[in-house]
Design a protein around this motif. Structure first.
Motif, PDB file in Angstrom:
ATOM      1  N   VAL A  51       0.834  -1.203   0.000  1.00 15.05           N
ATOM      2  CA  VAL A  51       0.000   0.000   0.000  1.00 15.05           C
ATOM      3  C   VAL A  51       0.872   1.257   0.000  1.00 15.05           C
ATOM      4  O   VAL A  51       0.656   2.159  -0.809  1.00 15.05           O
ATOM      5  N   SER A  52       1.854   1.316   0.875  1.00 14.38           N
ATOM      6  CA  SER A  52       2.646   2.543   0.981  1.00 14.38           C
ATOM      7  C   SER A  52       3.579   2.735  -0.211  1.00 14.38           C
ATOM      8  O   SER A  52       3.660   3.820  -0.775  1.00 14.38           O
ATOM      9  N   TYR A  53       4.262   1.701  -0.627  1.00 14.96           N
ATOM     10  CA  TYR A  53       5.202   1.814  -1.748  1.00 14.96           C
ATOM     11  C   TYR A  53       4.470   1.765  -3.084  1.00 14.96           C
ATOM     12  O   TYR A  53       4.722   2.582  -3.968  1.00 14.96           O
ATOM     13  N   GLY A  54       3.557   0.810  -3.211  1.00 12.58           N
ATOM     14  CA  GLY A  54       2.831   0.654  -4.469  1.00 12.58           C
ATOM     15  C   GLY A  54       1.927   1.830  -4.776  1.00 12.58           C
ATOM     16  O   GLY A  54       2.016   2.445  -5.839  1.00 12.58           O
ATOM     17  N   GLY A  70       1.707   4.746  -3.106  1.00 11.31           N
ATOM     18  CA  GLY A  70       2.314   6.054  -2.885  1.00 11.31           C
ATOM     19  C   GLY A  70       3.432   6.390  -3.849  1.00 11.31           C
ATOM     20  O   GLY A  70       3.744   7.563  -4.050  1.00 11.31           O
ATOM     21  N   ILE A  71       4.027   5.373  -4.508  1.00 12.83           N
ATOM     22  CA  ILE A  71       5.172   5.640  -5.386  1.00 12.83           C
ATOM     23  C   ILE A  71       4.973   5.027  -6.770  1.00 12.83           C
ATOM     24  O   ILE A  71       5.026   5.726  -7.783  1.00 12.83           O
ATOM     25  N   ASP A 117       0.881   7.836 -10.561  1.00 14.59           N
ATOM     26  CA  ASP A 117       0.368   8.521 -11.754  1.00 14.59           C
ATOM     27  C   ASP A 117      -1.030   8.029 -12.122  1.00 14.59           C
ATOM     28  O   ASP A 117      -1.904   8.840 -12.471  1.00 14.59           O
ATOM     29  N   GLN A 118      -1.251   6.721 -12.029  1.00  8.96           N
ATOM     30  CA  GLN A 118      -2.576   6.183 -12.326  1.00  8.96           C
ATOM     31  C   GLN A 118      -3.590   6.603 -11.269  1.00  8.96           C
ATOM     32  O   GLN A 118      -4.732   6.917 -11.573  1.00  8.96           O
ATOM     33  N   TRP A 169      -2.841  11.483  -1.785  1.00  8.89           N
ATOM     34  CA  TRP A 169      -3.501  11.125  -0.534  1.00  8.89           C
ATOM     35  C   TRP A 169      -2.888   9.866   0.066  1.00  8.89           C
ATOM     36  O   TRP A 169      -2.624   9.812   1.264  1.00  8.89           O
ATOM     37  N   PHE A 170      -2.649   8.830  -0.772  1.00 11.06           N
ATOM     38  CA  PHE A 170      -2.034   7.604  -0.265  1.00 11.06           C
ATOM     39  C   PHE A 170      -0.634   7.861   0.248  1.00 11.06           C
ATOM     40  O   PHE A 170      -0.226   7.324   1.273  1.00 11.06           O
ATOM     41  N   ALA A 171       0.130   8.671  -0.450  1.00  9.17           N
ATOM     42  CA  ALA A 171       1.502   8.949  -0.032  1.00  9.17           C
ATOM     43  C   ALA A 171       1.526   9.710   1.294  1.00  9.17           C
ATOM     44  O   ALA A 171       2.417   9.503   2.120  1.00  9.17           O
TER      45      ALA A 171
END
Length: 82
Positions: free
Chosen positions: A24-27, A29-30, A34-35, A49-51
């Motif tokens: 969740v955090s890496y996928g 947020g990083i 863009d999608q 928001w996720f990041a």
């Protein structure tokens, strides 16, 4: 009580939950920012928001899940507080 089985189950729970948090955090947020930025939550792009907040919320939820799983594991191995 088999301490080795208890410890293995504990480590398995930790690895699964930390993998979810990492995804969740890496996928979100990083990697997929863009999608996700094509969607909005409260006026903010979803990737942003996720990041900034989403991974923290997921982490807190995973803490509660871990506590519940460990309480069940403690009961199963007769280690719960009575």
């Amino acid at each position: 009580m088999n301490k080795q089985m208890y410890w293995r189950a504990n480590i398995r729970y930790l690895l699964i939950l930390l993998s979810i948090w990492f995804a969740v955090s890496y996928g979100a947020g990083i990697l997929f920012v863009d999608q996700l930025n094509n969607l909005r939550i409260g006026g903010f792009k979803l990737g942003f928001w996720f990041a900034q907040q989403g991974s923290i919320y997921v982490f807190v939820i995973l803490i509660f899940v871990y506590v519940r799983l460990m309480n069940k594991l403690d009961k199963k191995h007769d280690l719960d507080e009575k």
